[in-house]
Write a protein that holds these residues in place. Structure first.
Motif, PDB file in Angstrom:
ATOM      1  N   PRO A  38       0.778  -1.065  -0.021  1.00  0.00           N
ATOM      2  CA  PRO A  38      -0.056  -0.173  -0.111  1.00  0.00           C
ATOM      3  C   PRO A  38       0.745   1.100  -0.092  1.00  0.00           C
ATOM      4  O   PRO A  38       1.617   1.236   0.879  1.00  0.00           O
ATOM      5  CB  PRO A  38      -0.812  -0.059   1.195  1.00  0.00           C
ATOM      6  N   GLY A  39       0.719   2.190  -0.885  1.00  0.00           N
ATOM      7  CA  GLY A  39       1.194   3.585  -0.944  1.00  0.00           C
ATOM      8  C   GLY A  39       2.595   3.515  -1.481  1.00  0.00           C
ATOM      9  O   GLY A  39       3.383   4.402  -1.611  1.00  0.00           O
ATOM     10  N   GLN A  40       3.027   2.285  -1.950  1.00  0.00           N
ATOM     11  CA  GLN A  40       4.515   2.003  -2.539  1.00  0.00           C
ATOM     12  C   GLN A  40       4.436   1.683  -4.112  1.00  0.00           C
ATOM     13  O   GLN A  40       3.411   1.199  -4.659  1.00  0.00           O
ATOM     14  CB  GLN A  40       5.245   1.199  -2.130  1.00  0.00           C
ATOM     15  N   GLU A  41       5.426   1.699  -4.879  1.00  0.00           N
ATOM     16  CA  GLU A  41       5.370   1.278  -6.097  1.00  0.00           C
ATOM     17  C   GLU A  41       5.836  -0.198  -6.292  1.00  0.00           C
ATOM     18  O   GLU A  41       6.017  -0.795  -5.484  1.00  0.00           O
ATOM     19  CB  GLU A  41       6.749   2.065  -6.786  1.00  0.00           C
ATOM     20  N   ARG A  42       5.101  -0.828  -7.385  1.00  0.00           N
ATOM     21  CA  ARG A  42       5.392  -2.133  -7.778  1.00  0.00           C
ATOM     22  C   ARG A  42       6.819  -2.439  -7.803  1.00  0.00           C
ATOM     23  O   ARG A  42       7.622  -1.708  -8.504  1.00  0.00           O
ATOM     24  CB  ARG A  42       4.568  -2.545  -8.910  1.00  0.00           C
ATOM     25  N   GLU A  43       7.335  -3.649  -7.104  1.00  0.00           N
ATOM     26  CA  GLU A  43       8.618  -3.905  -7.130  1.00  0.00           C
ATOM     27  C   GLU A  43       8.971  -5.219  -7.471  1.00  0.00           C
ATOM     28  O   GLU A  43       8.238  -6.276  -7.350  1.00  0.00           O
ATOM     29  CB  GLU A  43       9.336  -3.632  -5.834  1.00  0.00           C
TER      30      GLU A  43
END
Length: 126
Positions: free
Chosen positions: A41-46
């Motif tokens: 949540p709230g982060q870029e796909r990694e």
């Protein structure tokens, strides 16, 4: 056209294990490098892990190295992600991807993969 369907996500306690599966259909999945990516949540796909067409070469993010294992069964057209020693920071939606590039190239891609699944949620409680 290739369809990807992830399964195996769920709620697990810290230190527990889960095995994700990515079932493929359509064009011969063995023609594609495959990978697992995740988005918290709230982060870029990694990037999490990728595997070559033959399954002989794998790559892992430093954060999961030694805990996660990617594998593929080309006969069953399925890719797996065995996740052990899970941590709360592993909580994310996990996505399966397929691409005609190599597994090494796929690991550096931020987007534009040939095919994506819809994801499966993994929640690790502390």
């Amino acid at each position: 056209q290739v369809q990807l369907v992830e399964s195996g996500g769920g709620l697990v306690q810290t230190g527990g294990s889960l095995r994700l599966s990515c079932a493929t259909s359509g064009r011969t999945s063995s023609s594609y490098a495959m990978g697992w990516f995740r988005q918290a949540p709230g982060q870029e796909r990694e990037f999490v892990a990728t595997i070559s067409r033959s399954g002989s070469t794998t790559y892992y993010a430093d954060s999961v190295k030694g805990r996660f294992t990617i594998s593929r069964d080309n006969a069953k057209t399925t890719v797996y992600l065995q996740m052990n020693s899970l941590k709360p920071e592993d909580t994310a939606v996990y996505y399966c991807a397929a691409d005609r590039r190599t597994a090494q190239e796929l690991r550096f891609m931020k987007g534009g993969m040939d095919y994506w699944g819809k994801g499966t949620l993994v929640t690790v409680s502390s």
